[in-house]
Write an enzyme that holds these catalytic residues in place. Sequence first.
Site, PDB file in Angstrom:
ATOM      1  N   GLU A  34       0.828  -1.207   0.000  1.00 31.04           N
ATOM      2  CA  GLU A  34       0.000   0.000   0.000  1.00 31.04           C
ATOM      3  C   GLU A  34       0.863   1.258   0.000  1.00 31.04           C
ATOM      4  OE1 GLU A  34      -3.195   0.012  -0.450  1.00 31.04           O
ATOM      5  OE2 GLU A  34      -3.273  -2.183  -0.438  1.00 31.04           O
TER       6      GLU A  34
ATOM      7  N   ASP B 279       3.591  -4.224  -5.940  1.00 27.61           N
ATOM      8  CA  ASP B 279       4.146  -5.516  -5.510  1.00 27.61           C
ATOM      9  C   ASP B 279       5.666  -5.521  -5.642  1.00 27.61           C
ATOM     10  OD1 ASP B 279       1.682  -6.545  -4.897  1.00 27.61           O
ATOM     11  OD2 ASP B 279       1.478  -7.763  -6.705  1.00 27.61           O
TER      12      ASP B 279
END
Length: 424
Positions: free
Chosen positions: A285, A366
């Site tokens: 995040e 990611d």
Amino acid sequence: MAFPYMEAVVCFMILMYFFETYLDLRQHAALKLPTLPKTLEGVIGQEKFEKSRAYSLDKSHFHFVHEFVTILMDSAILFFGILPWFWKKSGNFLPLVGLNAENEILHTLAFLAGVMIWSQITDLPFSLYSTFVIEARHGFNKQTIWLFFRDLIKGMCLAIVLGPPIVSAIIVIVQKGGPYLAIYLWAFMFVLSLVMMTLYPVLIAPLFNKFTPLPDGELRLKIEKLASSLNFPLKKLFVVDGSTRSSHSNAYMYGFYKNKRIVLYDTLIQQCKNDEEIVAVIAHELGHWKLNHTMYSFIAVQILTFLQFGGYTLVRNSTDLFRSFGFDTQPVLIGLIIFQHTVIPIQHLVSFGLNLVSRSFEFQADAFAKNLGYGAALRAGLVKLQEENLSAMNTDPWYSAYHYSHPPLVERLAAIDEPDKKED
């Protein structure tokens, strides 16, 4: 002879329904596959796969029914002139309660009140079935019928409090905007979005959920250390009681400028016993923030909003357009509704493009978490979230490309693993 705008809109809606139903059928076939994708073999347990498969198929069956009823109602409302009929009836109602039917703001608010009641009545059976049958059958629903209706009533009260001033402001801006209407409308919505971003977490979200500070401990220290290392202006770290409504888990961040907050669902903490997995999810995040994805998304929304208002200013005085939908007058709200229907083809293309960008952002976030050293933990965390949320394991590539803003787990794991393979 005037162009049949309404008929064209209804035809396109039906065509899109058939196209999306075709994609749904492809996805349904993928969900029925009795085996895991090869990438997930040995990663996801067979028991979890069977539960996920049953849950996904239940939701798929429900989706077919819901979408069929929705297209029938939406098409009928436009084709049989229910929209102008309801607008007229809402105007006739005003004198009965001593209000001026010639006042467009009052007329619009009466119309919206009727629409809100109608939408609640038509949506309620589907919401109840989804929550108390499908979600409950698969162990996700945790809320009582009282909590369900309490949330519903709170939502309606918020709409009653916030809706009228916003709608009134939009009508006044359109009526007095002149040649700079698009700029004024965009400026108003821009300021409104900033105000809501500031007020929502402080005043609105706590009406529905309880936010408590994450207790002191290893997890809090690790998250604060990660945020500090990235210069993320973390002001508060909360746990939200998502378990009062569902056992689904998640984490998110929000906040304007340097007043950032991170929220963990209590279900996430319960499901991920390993702190590193939770920190890896937070690292993902924070990757969105560090890579400016949030800013890019906000800018994209502002550009699209301005373009939409620009398009609306071009057609709002089109008498033929309003008459095609059965209106003799040209109310501001109705003009916005009609415009939204006429640009549906463009909206579908824009939505598809935004999904492509969003999927790219997910891969980048990611990779960001992996570069921080959380590759293995992120991989484990994603698998855990997939298992506990019973997310679909098999996905049709056409369906996911069209609908998903996040890549399927198989693609995300392959992207996380790929650099390691190259290094080997």
